[in-house]
Design a protein around this motif. Structure first.
Motif, PDB file in Angstrom:
ATOM      1  N   GLU A   1       1.462  73.128-101.969  1.00 26.28           N
ATOM      2  CA  GLU A   1       1.467  72.597-103.356  1.00 26.28           C
ATOM      3  C   GLU A   1       2.901  72.595-103.876  1.00 26.28           C
ATOM      4  O   GLU A   1       3.695  73.422-103.571  1.00 26.28           O
ATOM      5  CB  GLU A   1       0.619  73.483-104.270  1.00 26.28           C
ATOM      6  CG  GLU A   1      -0.846  73.276-104.069  1.00 26.28           C
ATOM      7  CD  GLU A   1      -1.685  74.057-105.065  1.00 26.28           C
ATOM      8  OE1 GLU A   1      -2.552  73.427-105.688  1.00 26.28           O
ATOM      9  OE2 GLU A   1      -1.480  75.264-105.210  1.00 26.28           O
TER      10      GLU A   1
ATOM     11  N   ASP B   1      -7.789  77.581 -99.590  1.00 21.32           N
ATOM     12  CA  ASP B   1      -8.575  76.363 -99.839  1.00 21.32           C
ATOM     13  C   ASP B   1      -7.753  75.133 -99.468  1.00 21.32           C
ATOM     14  O   ASP B   1      -8.237  74.209 -98.809  1.00 21.32           O
ATOM     15  CB  ASP B   1      -8.999  76.259-101.309  1.00 21.32           C
ATOM     16  CG  ASP B   1     -10.095  77.224-101.712  1.00 21.32           C
ATOM     17  OD1 ASP B   1     -10.752  77.824-100.838  1.00 21.32           O
ATOM     18  OD2 ASP B   1     -10.300  77.378-102.942  1.00 21.32           O
ATOM     19  N   MET B   2      -6.493  75.129 -99.898  1.00 18.99           N
ATOM     20  CA  MET B   2      -5.631  73.992 -99.591  1.00 18.99           C
ATOM     21  C   MET B   2      -5.346  73.913 -98.093  1.00 18.99           C
ATOM     22  O   MET B   2      -5.327  72.827 -97.509  1.00 18.99           O
ATOM     23  CB  MET B   2      -4.325  74.066-100.369  1.00 18.99           C
ATOM     24  CG  MET B   2      -3.443  72.876-100.086  1.00 18.99           C
ATOM     25  SD  MET B   2      -1.947  72.905-101.037  1.00 18.99           S
ATOM     26  CE  MET B   2      -1.326  71.284-100.641  1.00 18.99           C
TER      27      MET B   2
ATOM     28  N   GLN C   1      -8.384  86.138-105.113  1.00 18.82           N
ATOM     29  CA  GLN C   1      -8.559  84.786-105.651  1.00 18.82           C
ATOM     30  C   GLN C   1      -7.322  83.939-105.375  1.00 18.82           C
ATOM     31  O   GLN C   1      -7.423  82.766-105.018  1.00 18.82           O
ATOM     32  CB  GLN C   1      -8.836  84.833-107.158  1.00 18.82           C
ATOM     33  CG  GLN C   1     -10.195  85.343-107.521  1.00 18.82           C
ATOM     34  CD  GLN C   1     -10.372  85.484-109.036  1.00 18.82           C
ATOM     35  OE1 GLN C   1      -9.570  84.982-109.823  1.00 18.82           O
ATOM     36  NE2 GLN C   1     -11.422  86.175-109.431  1.00 18.82           N
ATOM     37  N   GLY C   2      -6.144  84.532-105.548  1.00 19.79           N
ATOM     38  CA  GLY C   2      -4.896  83.817-105.288  1.00 19.79           C
ATOM     39  C   GLY C   2      -4.754  83.436-103.823  1.00 19.79           C
ATOM     40  O   GLY C   2      -4.313  82.327-103.499  1.00 19.79           O
TER      41      GLY C   2
ATOM     42  N   ASP D   1      -8.465  72.591 -96.348  1.00 12.88           N
ATOM     43  CA  ASP D   1      -8.600  71.164 -96.674  1.00 12.88           C
ATOM     44  C   ASP D   1      -7.572  70.331 -95.899  1.00 12.88           C
ATOM     45  O   ASP D   1      -7.894  69.265 -95.382  1.00 12.88           O
ATOM     46  CB  ASP D   1      -8.434  70.961 -98.184  1.00 12.88           C
ATOM     47  CG  ASP D   1      -8.584  69.510 -98.583  1.00 12.88           C
ATOM     48  OD1 ASP D   1      -9.682  68.943 -98.367  1.00 12.88           O
ATOM     49  OD2 ASP D   1      -7.610  68.932 -99.106  1.00 12.88           O
TER      50      ASP D   1
ATOM     51  N   GLN E   1      -4.799  84.843 -93.447  1.00 15.27           N
ATOM     52  CA  GLN E   1      -4.091  83.707 -94.037  1.00 15.27           C
ATOM     53  C   GLN E   1      -2.894  83.327 -93.165  1.00 15.27           C
ATOM     54  O   GLN E   1      -2.687  82.149 -92.862  1.00 15.27           O
ATOM     55  CB  GLN E   1      -3.634  84.040 -95.453  1.00 15.27           C
ATOM     56  CG  GLN E   1      -2.898  82.902 -96.125  1.00 15.27           C
ATOM     57  CD  GLN E   1      -2.319  83.293 -97.474  1.00 15.27           C
ATOM     58  OE1 GLN E   1      -1.980  84.448 -97.711  1.00 15.27           O
ATOM     59  NE2 GLN E   1      -2.210  82.327 -98.367  1.00 15.27           N
TER      60      GLN E   1
ATOM     61  N   LYS F   1     -14.907  83.949 -97.350  1.00 15.05           N
ATOM     62  CA  LYS F   1     -14.827  84.007 -98.815  1.00 15.05           C
ATOM     63  C   LYS F   1     -15.965  84.854 -99.399  1.00 15.05           C
ATOM     64  O   LYS F   1     -15.733  85.687-100.272  1.00 15.05           O
ATOM     65  CB  LYS F   1     -14.876  82.596 -99.406  1.00 15.05           C
ATOM     66  CG  LYS F   1     -13.586  81.830 -99.218  1.00 15.05           C
ATOM     67  CD  LYS F   1     -13.694  80.392 -99.648  1.00 15.05           C
ATOM     68  CE  LYS F   1     -13.720  80.211-101.118  1.00 15.05           C
ATOM     69  NZ  LYS F   1     -13.574  78.779-101.508  1.00 15.05           N
TER      70      LYS F   1
ATOM     71  N   PHE G   1      -7.227  82.925-101.759  1.00  5.27           N
ATOM     72  CA  PHE G   1      -8.190  81.866-101.461  1.00  5.27           C
ATOM     73  C   PHE G   1      -7.803  80.532-102.085  1.00  5.27           C
ATOM     74  O   PHE G   1      -8.119  79.484-101.526  1.00  5.27           O
ATOM     75  CB  PHE G   1      -9.611  82.282-101.833  1.00  5.27           C
ATOM     76  CG  PHE G   1     -10.205  83.219-100.829  1.00  5.27           C
ATOM     77  CD1 PHE G   1     -10.401  82.808 -99.517  1.00  5.27           C
ATOM     78  CD2 PHE G   1     -10.542  84.509-101.170  1.00  5.27           C
ATOM     79  CE1 PHE G   1     -10.920  83.660 -98.570  1.00  5.27           C
ATOM     80  CE2 PHE G   1     -11.072  85.370-100.231  1.00  5.27           C
ATOM     81  CZ  PHE G   1     -11.269  84.952 -98.924  1.00  5.27           C
ATOM     82  N   LYS G   2      -7.078  80.554-103.192  1.00  5.62           N
ATOM     83  CA  LYS G   2      -6.585  79.287-103.740  1.00  5.62           C
ATOM     84  C   LYS G   2      -5.669  78.612-102.711  1.00  5.62           C
ATOM     85  O   LYS G   2      -5.761  77.410-102.482  1.00  5.62           O
ATOM     86  CB  LYS G   2      -5.836  79.533-105.051  1.00  5.62           C
ATOM     87  CG  LYS G   2      -5.296  78.268-105.672  1.00  5.62           C
ATOM     88  CD  LYS G   2      -4.552  78.541-106.961  1.00  5.62           C
ATOM     89  CE  LYS G   2      -3.976  77.243-107.494  1.00  5.62           C
ATOM     90  NZ  LYS G   2      -2.993  77.453-108.531  1.00  5.62           N
ATOM     91  N   GLN G   3      -4.809  79.408-102.083  1.00  7.12           N
ATOM     92  CA  GLN G   3      -3.914  78.871-101.060  1.00  7.12           C
ATOM     93  C   GLN G   3      -4.678  78.505 -99.783  1.00  7.12           C
ATOM     94  O   GLN G   3      -4.408  77.480 -99.152  1.00  7.12           O
ATOM     95  CB  GLN G   3      -2.805  79.871-100.743  1.00  7.12           C
ATOM     96  CG  GLN G   3      -1.911  80.191-101.919  1.00  7.12           C
ATOM     97  CD  GLN G   3      -1.257  78.960-102.512  1.00  7.12           C
ATOM     98  OE1 GLN G   3      -0.689  78.152-101.784  1.00  7.12           O
ATOM     99  NE2 GLN G   3      -1.327  78.802-103.813  1.00  7.12           N
TER     100      GLN G   3
END
Length: 157
Positions: free
Chosen positions: A157, A13-14, A6-7, A17, A129, A96, A9-11
């Motif tokens: 971020e 995702d950004m 999850q961590g 994007d 990644q 994902k 994919f949080k990165q």
């Protein structure tokens, strides 16, 4: 999904994007620009980035070189920004969903790529990644140093 994935994919995702936002600063005419002879053009780089999430997932699954070559042949998007953005989002969703379906024991399972590299499925995700971030940096450098554009896109971020 595993909390560590999850961590990641949080990165990711950004990162995905931000690549879409970087692409939005380009025109289809920019796609043929090749900053360095015998290296990828902007369009070739973007096409590669658009399929790498699924390709890397398949490599981590242990597919053969022939299977990955066939994937690349079939998955290559049309050489325009809209098709590439659509392919990027589609293949990222595939990654994902594929990772989300893996049990923890499967994430720890070692697989070997067709060239001999061996990692756990989790390590292959980390490699994906890093691979994506590497190419995002190349794209950003092409925009800034070759096209002389400041895209004003947040990369971290």
């Amino acid at each position: 999904m595993n909390i560590y994935c999850q961590g990641i994919f949080k990165q990711m995702d950004m990162a995905v994007d931000s690549v879409v936002k970087l692409m939005n600063t380009l025109s289809n005419e920019d796609m043929s620009i090749r900053p360095t002879a015998e290296k990828m053009s902007i369009g070739e780089l973007l096409a590669h980035m658009s399929v790498l999430c699924k390709a890397d997932f398949l490599i981590g699954k242990g597919v053969s070189e022939e299977e990955i070559d066939l994937f690349y042949e079939e998955a290559e998007p049309a050489p325009n920004l809209n098709a590439i953005a659509e392919a990027l989002l589609h293949h990222y969703d595939f990654l994902k969903e594929g990772i989300a379906q893996l049990e923890e024991s499967e994430l720890l399972q070692q697989t070997t790529a067709f060239w001999g590299g061996t990692h756990s499925r989790y390590e292959w995700l980390l490699d994906t990644q890093a691979h994506f971030y590497h190419h995002r940096g190349q794209l950003h450098a092409m925009l800034v140093h070759v096209l002389k554009r400041e895209p004003n896109v947040q990369l971290f971020e």
